[in-house]
Design an enzyme around this catalytic site. Sequence first.
Site, mmCIF file in Angstrom:
data_model
loop_
_atom_site.group_PDB
_atom_site.id
_atom_site.type_symbol
_atom_site.label_atom_id
_atom_site.label_comp_id
_atom_site.label_asym_id
_atom_site.label_seq_id
_atom_site.Cartn_x
_atom_site.Cartn_y
_atom_site.Cartn_z
ATOM 1 N N TYR A 66 0.817 -1.206 0.000
ATOM 2 C CA TYR A 66 0.000 0.000 0.000
ATOM 3 C C TYR A 66 0.858 1.267 0.000
ATOM 4 C CZ TYR A 66 -4.714 -1.899 0.741
ATOM 5 O OH TYR A 66 -5.922 -2.505 0.594
ATOM 6 N N ASP A 119 -6.365 -6.997 3.912
ATOM 7 C CA ASP A 119 -7.506 -6.358 3.243
ATOM 8 C C ASP A 119 -8.439 -7.438 2.700
ATOM 9 O OD1 ASP A 119 -9.017 -4.252 2.047
ATOM 10 O OD2 ASP A 119 -8.040 -4.682 0.135
ATOM 11 N N LYS A 131 3.023 -15.180 2.035
ATOM 12 C CA LYS A 131 3.345 -16.060 0.903
ATOM 13 C C LYS A 131 4.860 -16.261 0.903
ATOM 14 C CE LYS A 131 1.281 -17.225 -2.473
ATOM 15 N NZ LYS A 131 0.869 -18.625 -2.841
ATOM 16 N N ASP A 163 -12.157 -9.047 4.438
ATOM 17 C CA ASP A 163 -13.441 -9.022 3.727
ATOM 18 C C ASP A 163 -14.061 -10.416 3.706
ATOM 19 O OD1 ASP A 163 -13.533 -6.341 3.105
ATOM 20 O OD2 ASP A 163 -13.863 -6.657 0.959
ATOM 21 N N ASP A 207 -3.077 -17.862 0.630
ATOM 22 C CA ASP A 207 -4.099 -18.482 -0.221
ATOM 23 C C ASP A 207 -4.758 -19.650 0.492
ATOM 24 O OD1 ASP A 207 -1.652 -19.833 -0.400
ATOM 25 O OD2 ASP A 207 -2.014 -20.549 -2.445
HETATM 26 C C1 IPM Z 1 -10.427 -1.297 3.785
HETATM 27 C C2 IPM Z 1 -10.700 -0.675 2.433
HETATM 28 C C3 IPM Z 1 -9.568 0.278 2.105
HETATM 29 C C4 IPM Z 1 -8.297 -0.542 1.982
HETATM 30 C C5 IPM Z 1 -9.775 1.145 0.851
HETATM 31 C C6 IPM Z 1 -11.092 1.890 0.909
HETATM 32 C C7 IPM Z 1 -8.629 2.092 0.645
HETATM 33 O O1 IPM Z 1 -10.873 -1.667 1.474
HETATM 34 O O2 IPM Z 1 -10.288 -0.549 4.757
HETATM 35 O O3 IPM Z 1 -10.361 -2.515 3.854
HETATM 36 O O4 IPM Z 1 -7.994 -1.100 0.917
HETATM 37 O O5 IPM Z 1 -7.574 -0.629 2.976
HETATM 38 MG MG MG Z 2 -10.900 -3.616 2.262
#
Ligand code: IPM
Ligand code: MG
Length: 373
Positions: free
Chosen positions: A141, A249, A192, A253, A225
């Site tokens: 990032y 990230d 990884k 999710d 993975d």
């Molecule tokens: C998160 C989001 C952010 C990230 C984006 C909105 C920049 O997906 O906080 O997980 O990728 O970190």
């Molecule tokens: Mg995210």
Amino acid sequence: MPYSLMILPGDGIGPEAMSEVKKVISWLQENADIEFDIQEDLVGGAAIDAYGVPFSDETLEKCKKADAVLLGAVGGPKWDNVDYNIRPEAGLLRIRKELDLFANLRPAIVFDALIEASTLKEEVVRGLDILIVRELTGGVYFGEPRGIEDLGNGQRRGVNTQVYTTSEIERVGRIAFDLAKKRSNRVCSCEKANVMESGKLWREDMSALHAAEFSDVELSHMYADNCAMQLLRNPSQFDVIVTDNLFGDILSDEAAMLTGSLGMLPSASLGMSGTGICNALYEPVHGSAPDIAGQGKANPLASILSFSMALRYSFNRGDLADHLEQAVQNVLNSGIRTADIMADGCKQVSTSEMGDILVERLSAQPLQSQSAA
Ligand code: IPM
Ligand code: MG
């Protein structure tokens, strides 16, 4: 001394969810032995419109001085075409970097009352309680070099750099091990290492840290993975997962979706400032959801539970966090739902009704409040 709270409602459903958090804060100020000094400012698209940047220097200074920052959500189609450097997400990344919020805590908890919301079988997700600790200020990032260059032959080249140093790995590792001690005492570190040198270093440094400081905690390693696969196959095997910025990230999710109720999930981002004071930012995992903004459909519970994490981690008031989380459980158990978690036989309420009902439940429960030392 009142605690100073900086509130950044942001865009989309951020402001409406934050209004409900403010009801909870008011209730606490009136009924518990805690006081807040609250300031508010703009972030994301709202800040682009007002200040020309998604996170201004003035806002940054106020955030640095605050004991904790509460953030709503940023972004929306209105700002899709602004310059890449001042897009709403860039504001979020700037807050993380400037406040050095290197440890991002993302719990994935399945509430019994919401178990049907998961797309996975009940027996796979019942009682699920995972904590993902995502490194938040390093890796691909922020790594340099980065950019898009013109190769001059009709071709372009996009570059990002995955980079970690030992101290970056150790500091997020320490947070993960410390948190595991208060939970089921297990950490799974994901990278990884089979493909990336930065992953090999991550694994070696986590192992060394474990041997030196945390040999009483169980440590395992997993390729990211495989972790993505195991989260679907048998998520209950995990307690704390610690991983880098990009894998965190993605895996967070995925873990969030195991619960089926993104509108319920809070997060905390923690860091140390130069003076040793802990910076902290609390925000829901869900985004700004521009499609439902302003319609009273948003679920404010993720923002409210994020504030509960602030009570626990920034203000050392686990007692008040427990009280708040108990009230959230009660509301869910009695079948009150916002649209996103609506189910047969339940009662659907608006964003503000959810906040009002929650506050009623806060009053209905005995408050066993003890002052922080
Ligand atoms: C998160 C989001 C952010 C990230 C984006 C909105 C920049 O997906 O906080 O997980 O990728 O970190
Ligand atoms: Mg995210």
